[in-house]
Design a protein around this motif. Sequence first.
Motif, PDB file in Angstrom:
ATOM      1  N   LYS A 194       0.571  -1.484   0.456  1.00 57.97           N
ATOM      2  CA  LYS A 194       0.198   0.462  -0.529  1.00 57.97           C
ATOM      3  C   LYS A 194       0.753   1.490  -0.131  1.00 57.97           C
ATOM      4  CE  LYS A 194      -4.324  -2.190   2.342  1.00 57.97           C
ATOM      5  NZ  LYS A 194      -5.309  -2.257   3.302  1.00 57.97           N
ATOM      6  N   ALA A 195       1.832   1.252   0.882  1.00 57.32           N
ATOM      7  CA  ALA A 195       3.252   2.472   0.775  1.00 57.32           C
ATOM      8  C   ALA A 195       2.710   2.596  -0.577  1.00 57.32           C
ATOM      9  CB  ALA A 195       4.101   2.159   1.894  1.00 57.32           C
ATOM     10  N   ARG A 196       3.918   1.529  -1.393  1.00 60.31           N
ATOM     11  CA  ARG A 196       4.311   1.678  -2.233  1.00 60.31           C
ATOM     12  C   ARG A 196       3.340   1.853  -3.835  1.00 60.31           C
ATOM     13  NH1 ARG A 196       8.949   2.809  -1.983  1.00 60.31           N
ATOM     14  NH2 ARG A 196       8.623   3.628  -4.256  1.00 60.31           N
ATOM     15  N   TYR A 197       2.198   1.792  -3.395  1.00 59.62           N
ATOM     16  CA  TYR A 197       1.232   2.352  -4.120  1.00 59.62           C
ATOM     17  C   TYR A 197       0.642   3.339  -4.291  1.00 59.62           C
ATOM     18  CZ  TYR A 197      -0.850  -2.856  -4.748  1.00 59.62           C
ATOM     19  OH  TYR A 197      -0.106  -3.886  -4.714  1.00 59.62           O
ATOM     20  N   GLU A 198       1.080   4.012  -2.870  1.00 61.58           N
ATOM     21  CA  GLU A 198       0.490   5.443  -2.969  1.00 61.58           C
ATOM     22  C   GLU A 198       1.629   6.299  -3.496  1.00 61.58           C
ATOM     23  OE1 GLU A 198      -1.607   7.686  -1.052  1.00 61.58           O
ATOM     24  OE2 GLU A 198      -2.566   5.873  -0.644  1.00 61.58           O
ATOM     25  N   TYR A 201       3.159   2.990 -17.126  1.00 64.02           N
ATOM     26  CA  TYR A 201       3.101   4.010 -15.947  1.00 64.02           C
ATOM     27  C   TYR A 201       0.883   4.086 -15.793  1.00 64.02           C
ATOM     28  CZ  TYR A 201       3.250   6.882 -12.061  1.00 64.02           C
ATOM     29  OH  TYR A 201       2.988   7.875 -10.872  1.00 64.02           O
ATOM     30  N   ALA A 202       0.297   4.200 -17.054  1.00 56.66           N
ATOM     31  CA  ALA A 202      -0.866   4.617 -16.939  1.00 56.66           C
ATOM     32  C   ALA A 202      -1.389   3.043 -16.878  1.00 56.66           C
ATOM     33  CB  ALA A 202      -0.853   5.148 -17.824  1.00 56.66           C
ATOM     34  N   GLY A 203      -1.204   2.270 -17.216  1.00 54.51           N
ATOM     35  CA  GLY A 203      -1.660   0.763 -17.162  1.00 54.51           C
ATOM     36  C   GLY A 203      -1.328   0.241 -15.401  1.00 54.51           C
ATOM     37  N   ASN A 204      -0.466   0.743 -15.039  1.00 53.91           N
ATOM     38  CA  ASN A 204      -0.185   0.592 -13.874  1.00 53.91           C
ATOM     39  C   ASN A 204      -1.192   1.198 -12.515  1.00 53.91           C
ATOM     40  OD1 ASN A 204       2.112  -0.864 -13.988  1.00 53.91           O
ATOM     41  ND2 ASN A 204       3.785   0.165 -13.532  1.00 53.91           N
ATOM     42  N   LEU A 205      -1.456   2.353 -13.348  1.00 51.74           N
ATOM     43  CA  LEU A 205      -2.620   2.787 -12.259  1.00 51.74           C
ATOM     44  C   LEU A 205      -3.823   2.531 -13.024  1.00 51.74           C
ATOM     45  CD1 LEU A 205      -0.732   6.389 -13.376  1.00 51.74           C
ATOM     46  CD2 LEU A 205      -0.880   5.532 -10.625  1.00 51.74           C
ATOM     47  N   TRP A 206      -3.952   2.122 -14.065  1.00 52.59           N
ATOM     48  CA  TRP A 206      -5.269   1.596 -14.111  1.00 52.59           C
ATOM     49  C   TRP A 206      -5.849   0.713 -13.811  1.00 52.59           C
ATOM     50  CZ3 TRP A 206      -9.115   4.516 -16.323  1.00 52.59           C
ATOM     51  CH2 TRP A 206      -9.291   5.284 -17.387  1.00 52.59           C
ATOM     52  N   MET A 207      -4.793  -0.673 -13.556  1.00 50.81           N
ATOM     53  CA  MET A 207      -4.986  -1.507 -12.562  1.00 50.81           C
ATOM     54  C   MET A 207      -5.520  -1.552 -11.528  1.00 50.81           C
ATOM     55  SD  MET A 207      -2.640  -4.586 -15.447  1.00 50.81           S
ATOM     56  CE  MET A 207      -0.631  -3.512 -14.960  1.00 50.81           C
ATOM     57  N   LEU A 208      -4.555  -0.365 -10.672  1.00 48.23           N
ATOM     58  CA  LEU A 208      -4.103  -0.431  -9.566  1.00 48.23           C
ATOM     59  C   LEU A 208      -5.951   0.490  -8.611  1.00 48.23           C
ATOM     60  CD1 LEU A 208      -0.486   1.420  -8.596  1.00 48.23           C
ATOM     61  CD2 LEU A 208      -1.552  -0.657  -7.321  1.00 48.23           C
ATOM     62  N   SER A 209      -6.128   0.256 -10.084  1.00 48.93           N
ATOM     63  CA  SER A 209      -7.807   1.286  -9.446  1.00 48.93           C
ATOM     64  C   SER A 209      -8.487  -0.019  -9.480  1.00 48.93           C
ATOM     65  CB  SER A 209      -8.732   2.174 -10.690  1.00 48.93           C
ATOM     66  OG  SER A 209      -8.920   1.442 -12.167  1.00 48.93           O
ATOM     67  N   ASP A 210      -8.484  -1.676  -9.831  1.00 47.02           N
ATOM     68  CA  ASP A 210      -8.585  -2.694  -9.995  1.00 47.02           C
ATOM     69  C   ASP A 210      -8.250  -3.437  -8.169  1.00 47.02           C
ATOM     70  OD1 ASP A 210     -10.246  -2.424 -11.787  1.00 47.02           O
ATOM     71  OD2 ASP A 210      -8.764  -3.522 -12.935  1.00 47.02           O
ATOM     72  N   ILE A 229       9.789  -6.134  -2.735  1.00 45.05           N
ATOM     73  CA  ILE A 229       9.166  -5.023  -2.435  1.00 45.05           C
ATOM     74  C   ILE A 229      10.614  -3.221  -2.073  1.00 45.05           C
ATOM     75  CG2 ILE A 229       7.146  -3.920  -1.206  1.00 45.05           C
ATOM     76  CD1 ILE A 229       5.738  -6.470  -1.465  1.00 45.05           C
ATOM     77  N   LEU A 230      10.126  -2.685  -2.922  1.00 43.14           N
ATOM     78  CA  LEU A 230      11.445  -1.385  -2.008  1.00 43.14           C
ATOM     79  C   LEU A 230      10.653  -1.081  -1.007  1.00 43.14           C
ATOM     80  CD1 LEU A 230      10.890  -0.406  -6.139  1.00 43.14           C
ATOM     81  CD2 LEU A 230      13.012  -0.966  -4.688  1.00 43.14           C
ATOM     82  N   PRO A 231      11.136  -0.922  -0.423  1.00 44.30           N
ATOM     83  CA  PRO A 231      11.068   0.073   1.020  1.00 44.30           C
ATOM     84  C   PRO A 231       9.563   0.481   0.597  1.00 44.30           C
ATOM     85  CG  PRO A 231      13.255  -0.229   0.801  1.00 44.30           C
ATOM     86  CD  PRO A 231      12.696  -0.380  -0.409  1.00 44.30           C
ATOM     87  N   ALA A 232       8.482   1.130   2.047  1.00 45.57           N
ATOM     88  CA  ALA A 232       8.045   2.242   2.107  1.00 45.57           C
ATOM     89  C   ALA A 232       8.508   3.374   2.165  1.00 45.57           C
ATOM     90  CB  ALA A 232       7.456   1.663   3.403  1.00 45.57           C
ATOM     91  N   ASP A 233       9.808   3.949   2.360  1.00 51.56           N
ATOM     92  CA  ASP A 233       9.687   5.218   2.716  1.00 51.56           C
ATOM     93  C   ASP A 233      10.558   5.641   1.149  1.00 51.56           C
ATOM     94  OD1 ASP A 233      12.020   4.053   3.202  1.00 51.56           O
ATOM     95  OD2 ASP A 233      12.707   4.953   4.790  1.00 51.56           O
ATOM     96  N   LEU A 234      11.188   4.537   0.343  1.00 56.89           N
ATOM     97  CA  LEU A 234      11.634   5.527  -0.705  1.00 56.89           C
ATOM     98  C   LEU A 234      11.029   5.825  -1.843  1.00 56.89           C
ATOM     99  CD1 LEU A 234      14.241   4.473  -2.137  1.00 56.89           C
ATOM    100  CD2 LEU A 234      13.550   2.582  -3.124  1.00 56.89           C
ATOM    101  N   ASP A 235      10.907   7.340  -1.989  1.00 54.86           N
ATOM    102  CA  ASP A 235      10.278   7.639  -2.219  1.00 54.86           C
ATOM    103  C   ASP A 235      10.709   7.702  -4.208  1.00 54.86           C
ATOM    104  OD1 ASP A 235       8.247   9.503  -2.877  1.00 54.86           O
ATOM    105  OD2 ASP A 235       9.498  11.920  -2.732  1.00 54.86           O
ATOM    106  N   ILE A 236       9.468   6.544  -5.095  1.00 45.33           N
ATOM    107  CA  ILE A 236       9.977   6.876  -6.040  1.00 45.33           C
ATOM    108  C   ILE A 236       9.058   5.611  -6.893  1.00 45.33           C
ATOM    109  CG2 ILE A 236      12.742   6.580  -5.991  1.00 45.33           C
ATOM    110  CD1 ILE A 236      12.608   3.393  -6.193  1.00 45.33           C
ATOM    111  N   PRO A 237       7.949   6.423  -8.282  1.00 41.65           N
ATOM    112  CA  PRO A 237       6.972   5.447  -8.800  1.00 41.65           C
ATOM    113  C   PRO A 237       7.171   4.389  -9.136  1.00 41.65           C
ATOM    114  CG  PRO A 237       8.410   6.855 -10.400  1.00 41.65           C
ATOM    115  CD  PRO A 237       8.597   7.415  -9.084  1.00 41.65           C
TER     116      PRO A 237
END
Length: 396
Positions: free
Chosen positions: A40-44, A80-89, A349-357
Amino acid sequence: MKTIYNFGWLLTCMILLASCKPQEKEVDSSSATNIDLLLKARYEKLLRYPIESAAFPRSYNPDTKQILQRPSKDWTSGFYAGNLWMLSDVTGESRFRESAQKWTAFIEKEKYNDGTHDMGFKVYNSFGLGYNRTKNEEYKSILLKSAQTLATRFNPNVQSIRSWDFRRDQWEFPVIIDNMMNLELLFEATRLSGDSTFHKLAVTHANTTLKNHFRKDDSTVHVVVYDTISGEVKDRVTHQGYSDDSAWARGQGWAIYGYTMAYRYTNDKRYLEQAEATANFFINHKNMREDGIPYWDFDAPNIPNEPRDVSAAAIVASALVELYGYTKDEQYINYSKQVLNSLKSEEYILPADLDIPFILAHSSGDWSKRSEMDEPIIYGDYYFLELMLRLEEFNQ
């Protein structure tokens, strides 16, 4: 005394068992909860990436701490757009869909870009996913125009769609195995429009690739170079693999996914058989890692000290969910589940505090340039999300 002794022994065992079982459950539950929170942190992080039309995130270099950004013409822009579409699901949250719509809009101009074969990667992975979720008629028209543009790269002598335009002095007409993935746009264009031209073109390309790209062991060559007059094969080489004769892991993934997808639209058993054969080569390879995540090339010289490729694992695992649906071969669904279990861990999974998309570490990109090796890469995340959604649907 004997009866009392036995009762005491039994009571001691019961106490020990009772004290052990809840602890095991707590560990499992806590671990799953931690991974869910980490995801969830990575999705954000994806959602909060600043919207700039000329800055699609592609990868992240841990050494320089820089995000590699690319314009819409880059082959990776649609992921990237595809990832966002799938994250909506995945999340059920409308804010991901809203962000997906904004990023998807930036790709529209690519529908006229006839200098690339990557129309499927760019347009179908953005507008295609968007259309499937919204039935937006504007998205449909963009998909059809993009398919028309892609069709202009077809050469009737070669019976294939040209891949790259660079190195013309070296490669007269190159076709890469990756190009199988772009056929989905053509198949869908026929389904959406009723015009069979797109479907026939896709089938012709798939048949030519089937004839010339595969080795006796059912691994795939990366690049086949053709003569534009005779249509004959001039050379079989690699561009991103270790050598011309090696098995570049992501290339095998494109083949497995591409022919599984092509079977979906055609019911051509030759496509299904090739997908199975290359899948068997991939998942049962002697150099496959125990966690199901392959090295970037199965023949790289320094195994086990070679970079992994999460993207190759995710591509294949996603494809094998669909392939299992056609074959009921348990090894395919087992591999898909193994990969998902491996990737849903703190190792990947990347660390929660790593600020990259990005979501996952350890994908590998282009060996020819020694770039994006063992890094977070956008398409690794794309097929990871697709894998999760496909397995969720499978388990329902």
